[in-house]
Design a protein around this motif. Structure first.
Motif, PDB file in Angstrom:
ATOM      1  N   ARG A 169     -20.884 100.263  71.283  1.00 35.39           N
ATOM      2  CA  ARG A 169     -20.069  99.257  72.174  1.00 35.39           C
ATOM      3  C   ARG A 169     -20.020  97.923  71.508  1.00 35.39           C
ATOM      4  N   ALA A 170     -18.971  97.469  71.100  1.00 39.30           N
ATOM      5  CA  ALA A 170     -18.581  96.398  70.267  1.00 39.30           C
ATOM      6  C   ALA A 170     -17.424  95.597  71.102  1.00 39.30           C
ATOM      7  N   ILE A 171     -17.811  94.081  71.051  1.00 39.71           N
ATOM      8  CA  ILE A 171     -16.754  93.265  71.943  1.00 39.71           C
ATOM      9  C   ILE A 171     -16.296  92.375  70.858  1.00 39.71           C
ATOM     10  N   PRO A 172     -14.612  92.331  70.688  1.00 40.51           N
ATOM     11  CA  PRO A 172     -13.760  91.773  70.264  1.00 40.51           C
ATOM     12  C   PRO A 172     -14.209  90.002  70.395  1.00 40.51           C
ATOM     13  N   HIS A 173     -14.318  89.150  69.465  1.00 42.46           N
ATOM     14  CA  HIS A 173     -14.729  88.021  69.689  1.00 42.46           C
ATOM     15  C   HIS A 173     -13.511  87.111  68.932  1.00 42.46           C
ATOM     16  N   LYS A 174     -13.236  86.194  69.302  1.00 39.56           N
ATOM     17  CA  LYS A 174     -11.984  85.381  68.640  1.00 39.56           C
ATOM     18  C   LYS A 174     -10.880  86.237  68.094  1.00 39.56           C
ATOM     19  N   GLY A 175     -10.363  86.127  67.107  1.00 34.68           N
ATOM     20  CA  GLY A 175      -9.224  86.927  66.742  1.00 34.68           C
ATOM     21  C   GLY A 175      -8.088  87.093  67.768  1.00 34.68           C
ATOM     22  N   PRO A 176      -7.611  88.268  67.862  1.00 29.91           N
ATOM     23  CA  PRO A 176      -6.413  88.683  68.851  1.00 29.91           C
ATOM     24  C   PRO A 176      -7.155  88.499  70.329  1.00 29.91           C
ATOM     25  N   ALA A 177      -8.349  88.949  70.429  1.00 27.23           N
ATOM     26  CA  ALA A 177      -8.966  88.542  71.951  1.00 27.23           C
ATOM     27  C   ALA A 177      -8.781  87.175  72.332  1.00 27.23           C
ATOM     28  N   GLN A 200     -27.991  94.087  67.965  1.00 29.66           N
ATOM     29  CA  GLN A 200     -28.451  94.128  66.573  1.00 29.66           C
ATOM     30  C   GLN A 200     -28.873  95.518  66.251  1.00 29.66           C
ATOM     31  N   SER A 201     -29.389  96.399  67.230  1.00 30.82           N
ATOM     32  CA  SER A 201     -30.068  97.959  67.004  1.00 30.82           C
ATOM     33  C   SER A 201     -28.733  98.861  66.831  1.00 30.82           C
ATOM     34  N   GLU A 202     -27.461  98.408  67.047  1.00 30.46           N
ATOM     35  CA  GLU A 202     -26.255  99.260  66.627  1.00 30.46           C
ATOM     36  C   GLU A 202     -25.645  98.916  65.219  1.00 30.46           C
ATOM     37  N   ARG A 233     -33.692  95.921  57.924  1.00 31.36           N
ATOM     38  CA  ARG A 233     -34.031  94.964  59.047  1.00 31.36           C
ATOM     39  C   ARG A 233     -34.858  93.550  58.520  1.00 31.36           C
ATOM     40  N   GLU A 234     -35.385  93.533  57.402  1.00 30.65           N
ATOM     41  CA  GLU A 234     -36.076  92.364  56.949  1.00 30.65           C
ATOM     42  C   GLU A 234     -34.952  91.284  56.333  1.00 30.65           C
ATOM     43  N   TYR A 235     -33.744  91.572  56.238  1.00 29.43           N
ATOM     44  CA  TYR A 235     -32.740  90.596  55.841  1.00 29.43           C
ATOM     45  C   TYR A 235     -31.566  90.754  56.680  1.00 29.43           C
ATOM     46  N   ILE A 236     -31.526  89.677  57.692  1.00 29.17           N
ATOM     47  CA  ILE A 236     -30.416  89.379  58.723  1.00 29.17           C
ATOM     48  C   ILE A 236     -29.524  88.485  58.272  1.00 29.17           C
ATOM     49  N   PRO A 237     -28.396  88.534  58.073  1.00 27.82           N
ATOM     50  CA  PRO A 237     -27.530  87.530  57.741  1.00 27.82           C
ATOM     51  C   PRO A 237     -26.714  86.798  58.771  1.00 27.82           C
ATOM     52  N   GLY A 238     -26.174  85.681  58.376  1.00 22.99           N
ATOM     53  CA  GLY A 238     -25.532  84.943  59.395  1.00 22.99           C
ATOM     54  C   GLY A 238     -24.492  85.931  60.290  1.00 22.99           C
ATOM     55  N   HIS A 239     -23.899  86.775  59.241  1.00 17.76           N
ATOM     56  CA  HIS A 239     -22.880  87.886  59.841  1.00 17.76           C
ATOM     57  C   HIS A 239     -22.853  89.209  58.881  1.00 17.76           C
ATOM     58  N   TYR A 240     -22.283  90.213  59.188  1.00 18.36           N
ATOM     59  CA  TYR A 240     -22.634  91.179  58.371  1.00 18.36           C
ATOM     60  C   TYR A 240     -20.759  91.296  57.923  1.00 18.36           C
ATOM     61  N   SER A 284     -24.231  89.823  65.768  1.00 18.64           N
ATOM     62  CA  SER A 284     -25.215  90.286  66.820  1.00 18.64           C
ATOM     63  C   SER A 284     -26.107  89.218  67.431  1.00 18.64           C
ATOM     64  N   GLU A 285     -26.981  89.443  68.485  1.00 17.88           N
ATOM     65  CA  GLU A 285     -27.947  88.436  68.983  1.00 17.88           C
ATOM     66  C   GLU A 285     -28.636  87.767  67.879  1.00 17.88           C
ATOM     67  N   ALA A 286     -28.935  88.459  66.947  1.00 20.93           N
ATOM     68  CA  ALA A 286     -30.027  88.170  65.797  1.00 20.93           C
ATOM     69  C   ALA A 286     -29.230  87.214  64.824  1.00 20.93           C
ATOM     70  N   THR A 287     -27.851  87.769  64.509  1.00 18.98           N
ATOM     71  CA  THR A 287     -27.131  86.803  63.359  1.00 18.98           C
ATOM     72  C   THR A 287     -26.574  85.563  63.926  1.00 18.98           C
ATOM     73  N   LEU A 288     -26.162  85.242  65.255  1.00 20.67           N
ATOM     74  CA  LEU A 288     -25.733  84.021  66.039  1.00 20.67           C
ATOM     75  C   LEU A 288     -26.755  83.023  65.579  1.00 20.67           C
ATOM     76  N   ARG A 289     -27.290  82.682  64.705  1.00 19.08           N
ATOM     77  CA  ARG A 289     -28.460  81.653  64.258  1.00 19.08           C
ATOM     78  C   ARG A 289     -27.978  80.151  64.672  1.00 19.08           C
ATOM     79  N   TYR A 290     -26.989  79.766  64.816  1.00 18.52           N
ATOM     80  CA  TYR A 290     -26.606  78.550  65.177  1.00 18.52           C
ATOM     81  C   TYR A 290     -26.804  78.421  66.844  1.00 18.52           C
ATOM     82  N   LEU A 291     -26.816  79.255  67.409  1.00 20.32           N
ATOM     83  CA  LEU A 291     -27.045  79.138  69.032  1.00 20.32           C
ATOM     84  C   LEU A 291     -28.545  78.634  68.830  1.00 20.32           C
ATOM     85  N   PRO A 292     -28.819  77.602  69.680  1.00 20.11           N
ATOM     86  CA  PRO A 292     -30.145  77.006  69.877  1.00 20.11           C
ATOM     87  C   PRO A 292     -31.197  78.078  70.543  1.00 20.11           C
TER      88      PRO A 292
END
Length: 367
Positions: free
Chosen positions: A86-94, A117-119, A144-151, A166-174
């Motif tokens: 289950r992937a949700i379009p963000h920004k872009g055309p959506a 993140q699990s997907e 798993r040990e290296y989670i970037p700002g985005h893939y 993913s919930e793990a890559t959106l690191r700028y969210l407080p």
């Protein structure tokens, strides 16, 4: 666009002698289609024929690009769905369809998808089967040990850049994103005759404002995005949006983004939101600094120390702000890994390497 702005625009275009510079600036700020539309509508009759033809060509080029990326988005979504992802379009055309009501009116150059993140490993395999390649040099796939700002991925033709978040890559969210909660509140849009689910506008606003704050609001398109989003035809539910911003620890970032949009592009805001902006001394200070940078009255890019201070202030609260800024300063990115790949047992050293790399980049003018 109201009568007064249209008249001002007509006056400005008649005195313009650097049309190429205008197009270049609009492209840099990601607002070329809007510029083309409004110039054609408000000042088309007063422009030289060559300029009008150029505007129309630019608008058509962006429209073709957007349609191409939208088709590619559908292809990727179908492939993910077939594998139960289950992937949700963000920004872009959506976001173009949701906020602007027309995918041709927003300028975007890549595709963004948010998923659990699990997907991510399964999504990586699907993209690989579609001839996408990862821009991160994984040994066998996402680790798993290296989670970037985005893939980040690019298709075999080099024409499509795609990013997985993913919930793990959106690191700028407080505060970590509670993705499952947002998935229960999705909105359904119609894009090209197809129904596509995306984040509710009220949930998208603070996320977009955090993204703008991450980059210190140095592009007009990010302001236009939130301006259009809060004026959607169905009506924007401000209480829900601000409650979501508080849960993310991003209330001040959201108020700042709204304040800059109101100051620079005239975004209409409710009195209660204006009151919150006016009563927060830090928001007023950051708002003034942002506007001064836009208008060329201050340095365009703050240095690393000033950015660190701004991160603290935008988060709200001295201790929570300091923790937030310190986390961003020490959390490694893909650039850190590519510059020096450490064994897994030494991965904690990236927390020391990253600040040093930031300071070195500032001295070299690259940060």
């Amino acid at each position: 666009m109201g009568a007064e702005p249209r008249e001002r625009l007509g006056t400005l275009i008649r005195s313009l002698d650097d049309f190429d510079g205008l197009i270049a600036a609009s492209a840099a700020h990601g607002i070329t289609p809007l510029l083309c539309q409004h110039l054609e509508s408000a000042a088309g009759g007063s422009m030289p024929v060559g300029w009008r033809d150029r505007l129309r060509a630019e608008f058509q080029r962006n429209s073709r690009r957007n349609l191409f990326l939208t088709v590619e988005l559908f292809k990727v979504l179908d492939a993910f769905e077939a594998c139960g992802i289950r992937a949700i379009p963000h920004k872009g055309p959506a976001l173009a369809a949701q906020a602007y009501g027309d995918i041709a009116l927003r300028q975007f150059n890549d595709l963004d998808l948010v998923l659990r993140q699990s997907e991510i490993p399964a999504a990586h395999d699907v993209l690989t089967s579609l001839d996408y390649r990862s821009e991160i040099s994984w040994a066998t796939g996402p680790e798993r040990e290296y989670i970037p700002g985005h893939y980040a991925y690019c298709d075999s033709s080099g024409r499509v850049n795609l990013e997985l978040h993913s919930e793990a890559t959106l690191r700028y969210l407080p505060v970590p994103l509670k993705l499952d909660e947002l998935l229960r509140k999705l909105e359904t849009l119609e894009i090209g005759g197809r129904c596509v689910a995306t984040f509710a506008a009220e949930d998208a606003l603070p996320i977009l404002c955090v993204h703008g704050a991450k980059h210190l609001w140095d592009r007009l398109s990010w302001l236009v995005d939130i301006s259009e989003l809060v004026q959607i035809a169905r009506g924007f539910e401000w209480e829900k949006a601000m409650e979501g911003a508080r849960h993310l620890g991003a209330e001040r970032m959201t108020l700042l983004g709204l304040g800059i949009a109101a100051s620079l592009i005239g975004t209409p805001l409710p009195e209660k939101i204006e009151g919150k902006i006016g009563s927060d001394r830090i928001v007023r200070k950051l708002l003034q600094q942002a506007c001064e940078r836009f208008l060329g009255m201050a340095d365009a890019r703050p240095g690393p120390v000033q950015r660190f201070q701004m991160r603290i202030q935008m988060r709200g609260g001295v201790f929570s702000g300091a923790r937030y800024a310190l986390r961003l300063t020490t959390a490694p990115t893909e650039e850190d890994w590519e510059s020096l790949r450490l064994p897994r047992m030494l991965a904690p050293l990236y927390a020391v390497i990253r600040p040093l790399r930031i300071l070195a980049g500032a001295r070299n003018g690259s940060e």
